[in-house]
Structure formats: C-alpha cells, structure tokens
Design a protein around this motif. Structure first.
Motif, PDB file in Angstrom:
ATOM      1  N   VAL A  13      15.079  -6.266 -17.947  1.00  8.28           N
ATOM      2  CA  VAL A  13      13.894  -6.022 -17.121  1.00  8.28           C
ATOM      3  C   VAL A  13      13.731  -4.518 -16.916  1.00  8.28           C
ATOM      4  CG1 VAL A  13      12.798  -6.495 -14.895  1.00  8.28           C
ATOM      5  CG2 VAL A  13      14.299  -8.196 -15.902  1.00  8.28           C
ATOM      6  N   GLU A  14      12.482  -4.062 -16.876  1.00  2.00           N
ATOM      7  CA  GLU A  14      12.208  -2.650 -16.565  1.00  2.00           C
ATOM      8  C   GLU A  14      12.623  -2.358 -15.131  1.00  2.00           C
ATOM      9  OE1 GLU A  14       7.976  -2.487 -17.101  1.00  2.00           O
ATOM     10  OE2 GLU A  14       8.192  -1.577 -19.076  1.00  2.00           O
ATOM     11  N   LEU A  15      13.690  -1.602 -14.957  1.00  2.78           N
ATOM     12  CA  LEU A  15      14.163  -1.219 -13.626  1.00  2.78           C
ATOM     13  C   LEU A  15      14.322   0.298 -13.615  1.00  2.78           C
ATOM     14  CD1 LEU A  15      16.935  -3.911 -13.137  1.00  2.78           C
ATOM     15  CD2 LEU A  15      14.672  -3.903 -12.096  1.00  2.78           C
ATOM     16  N   TYR A  16      13.480   0.977 -12.845  1.00  4.47           N
ATOM     17  CA  TYR A  16      13.500   2.437 -12.835  1.00  4.47           C
ATOM     18  C   TYR A  16      14.073   3.025 -11.544  1.00  4.47           C
ATOM     19  CZ  TYR A  16      10.337   1.636 -16.710  1.00  4.47           C
ATOM     20  OH  TYR A  16       9.792   1.204 -17.894  1.00  4.47           O
ATOM     21  N   CYS A  17      13.983   2.260 -10.459  1.00  7.39           N
ATOM     22  CA  CYS A  17      14.413   2.796  -9.171  1.00  7.39           C
ATOM     23  C   CYS A  17      14.872   1.659  -8.269  1.00  7.39           C
ATOM     24  CB  CYS A  17      13.263   3.558  -8.511  1.00  7.39           C
ATOM     25  SG  CYS A  17      11.820   2.526  -8.158  1.00  7.39           S
ATOM     26  N   LEU A  18      15.314   2.002  -7.074  1.00 12.54           N
ATOM     27  CA  LEU A  18      15.764   0.981  -6.133  1.00 12.54           C
ATOM     28  C   LEU A  18      14.627   0.083  -5.661  1.00 12.54           C
ATOM     29  CD1 LEU A  18      18.351   2.945  -3.979  1.00 12.54           C
ATOM     30  CD2 LEU A  18      18.790   1.243  -5.738  1.00 12.54           C
ATOM     31  N   LYS A  19      13.412   0.644  -5.618  1.00 17.20           N
ATOM     32  CA  LYS A  19      12.261  -0.170  -5.234  1.00 17.20           C
ATOM     33  C   LYS A  19      12.016  -1.266  -6.278  1.00 17.20           C
ATOM     34  CE  LYS A  19       7.420  -0.085  -3.975  1.00 17.20           C
ATOM     35  NZ  LYS A  19       6.192   0.685  -3.860  1.00 17.20           N
ATOM     36  N   CYS A  20      12.144  -0.912  -7.557  1.00 16.72           N
ATOM     37  CA  CYS A  20      12.001  -1.908  -8.629  1.00 16.72           C
ATOM     38  C   CYS A  20      13.031  -3.020  -8.453  1.00 16.72           C
ATOM     39  CB  CYS A  20      12.196  -1.274  -9.998  1.00 16.72           C
ATOM     40  SG  CYS A  20      10.936  -0.102 -10.500  1.00 16.72           S
ATOM     41  N   LYS A  21      14.257  -2.624  -8.167  1.00 17.00           N
ATOM     42  CA  LYS A  21      15.341  -3.586  -7.977  1.00 17.00           C
ATOM     43  C   LYS A  21      15.023  -4.515  -6.817  1.00 17.00           C
ATOM     44  CE  LYS A  21      20.271  -3.723  -6.814  1.00 17.00           C
ATOM     45  NZ  LYS A  21      21.479  -2.929  -6.586  1.00 17.00           N
ATOM     46  N   PHE A  22      14.588  -3.965  -5.699  1.00 13.98           N
ATOM     47  CA  PHE A  22      14.276  -4.762  -4.518  1.00 13.98           C
ATOM     48  C   PHE A  22      13.128  -5.732  -4.784  1.00 13.98           C
ATOM     49  CE2 PHE A  22      11.755  -5.339  -0.640  1.00 13.98           C
ATOM     50  CZ  PHE A  22      12.686  -6.013   0.134  1.00 13.98           C
ATOM     51  N   VAL A  23      12.079  -5.269  -5.448  1.00  9.42           N
ATOM     52  CA  VAL A  23      10.906  -6.107  -5.703  1.00  9.42           C
ATOM     53  C   VAL A  23      11.269  -7.266  -6.637  1.00  9.42           C
ATOM     54  CG1 VAL A  23       8.621  -6.101  -6.783  1.00  9.42           C
ATOM     55  CG2 VAL A  23       9.262  -4.264  -5.242  1.00  9.42           C
ATOM     56  N   GLU A  38      22.595 -11.084  -9.983  1.00 13.65           N
ATOM     57  CA  GLU A  38      23.257  -9.801 -10.179  1.00 13.65           C
ATOM     58  C   GLU A  38      22.301  -8.881 -10.923  1.00 13.65           C
ATOM     59  OE1 GLU A  38      27.532 -10.080 -11.441  1.00 13.65           O
ATOM     60  OE2 GLU A  38      26.938 -12.174 -11.719  1.00 13.65           O
ATOM     61  N   ILE A  39      22.139  -7.666 -10.406  1.00 14.61           N
ATOM     62  CA  ILE A  39      21.259  -6.692 -11.048  1.00 14.61           C
ATOM     63  C   ILE A  39      22.079  -5.467 -11.422  1.00 14.61           C
ATOM     64  CG2 ILE A  39      19.249  -5.203 -10.768  1.00 14.61           C
ATOM     65  CD1 ILE A  39      18.067  -7.284  -8.900  1.00 14.61           C
ATOM     66  N   ASP A  40      22.034  -5.108 -12.700  1.00 18.38           N
ATOM     67  CA  ASP A  40      22.733  -3.924 -13.208  1.00 18.38           C
ATOM     68  C   ASP A  40      21.672  -2.885 -13.543  1.00 18.38           C
ATOM     69  OD1 ASP A  40      24.150  -1.978 -14.573  1.00 18.38           O
ATOM     70  OD2 ASP A  40      25.403  -3.420 -15.655  1.00 18.38           O
ATOM     71  N   MET A  41      21.558  -1.874 -12.686  1.00 17.00           N
ATOM     72  CA  MET A  41      20.532  -0.840 -12.868  1.00 17.00           C
ATOM     73  C   MET A  41      20.780  -0.008 -14.127  1.00 17.00           C
ATOM     74  SD  MET A  41      18.221  -0.928 -10.419  1.00 17.00           S
ATOM     75  CE  MET A  41      17.552   0.714 -10.359  1.00 17.00           C
ATOM     76  N   GLU A  42      22.039   0.259 -14.452  1.00 17.70           N
ATOM     77  CA  GLU A  42      22.358   1.090 -15.620  1.00 17.70           C
ATOM     78  C   GLU A  42      21.938   0.416 -16.918  1.00 17.70           C
ATOM     79  OE1 GLU A  42      26.447   2.262 -15.593  1.00 17.70           O
ATOM     80  OE2 GLU A  42      26.295   3.158 -13.598  1.00 17.70           O
TER      81      GLU A  42
END
Length: 110
Positions: A13-23, A38-42
């Motif tokens: 999934v496109e995850l660029y920032c903490l806001k993306c993760k939260f949404v 579980e969300i892996d931002m890296e």
C-alpha cells in the motif's frame, strides 16, 4: 455454511507518512473478523490476519484513493502450544517440576 478460516493477507500500500498509516488502519478496522493488523512503513506493507476476505480489505483501502497490490493471501499457520494434561503433576521418577519460559512471555509448569 462452512467454517471460516483465519487468513493472513499481505498488501503493498502507498504509505508516505503517519497520517497515511492512521487513515489506512482506521479504514481496515471497520471490517468485521479482523484479529490483527500490522503495518510496516519501511516496506509499505499491511498484514491483516483474521476471518476476513482479501477483496473486502482491498476495497476498503481503495476507497481512500490508495494504490493497493495483493502480495500474498493464505491460511495463517500458528504454532500450536502443547500443554500438559495436568501442569502441576510432578513426574513420578524424579519428583521434580520443571518450569519453561514460553514464547508469549509467560511460563509453563511441566
């Protein structure tokens, strides 16, 4: 109606920032039957475990305007913990009780 299986779904999934993760997290948690997210931002991956359909998860994330790619979908294979029938029963030959630290942070008396 058959029993639902616990599935492990890994999405890119496109995850660029903490806001993306939260949404994304908020959107997925609206679905019923989810045990763990579980969300892996890296790596930009979202792993969903539970009795949930992969298509429903993808649809929830796409409603946000995010690009989603299914990486894997399969049954969640959990290791079964073998429990003694009577954990306080001592072995009759040595008269000792052994204590073993198990994976989830507790201990088991054997």
């Amino acid at each position: 109606m058959g029993a639902c299986k616990v599935m492990k779904i890994v999405l890119k999934v496109e995850l660029y920032c903490l806001k993306c993760k939260f949404v994304v997290l908020k959107a997925i948690t609206k679905l019923m039957g989810i045990d763990k997210i579980e969300i892996d931002m890296e790596k930009s991956t979202v792993t969903v475990t539970g009795e949930v359909d992969a298509v429903a998860v993808v649809q929830q994330v796409r409603k946000l305007g995010k690009m989603v790619e299914i990486v894997t979908v399969g049954e969640d294979k959990k290791e079964e913990v073998v429990k003694p029938s009577n954990p306080l029963e001592c072995c009759k030959t040595c008269q000792h009780i052994s204590v073993k630290v198990v994976e989830y942070g507790g201990c088991a008396i054997m």
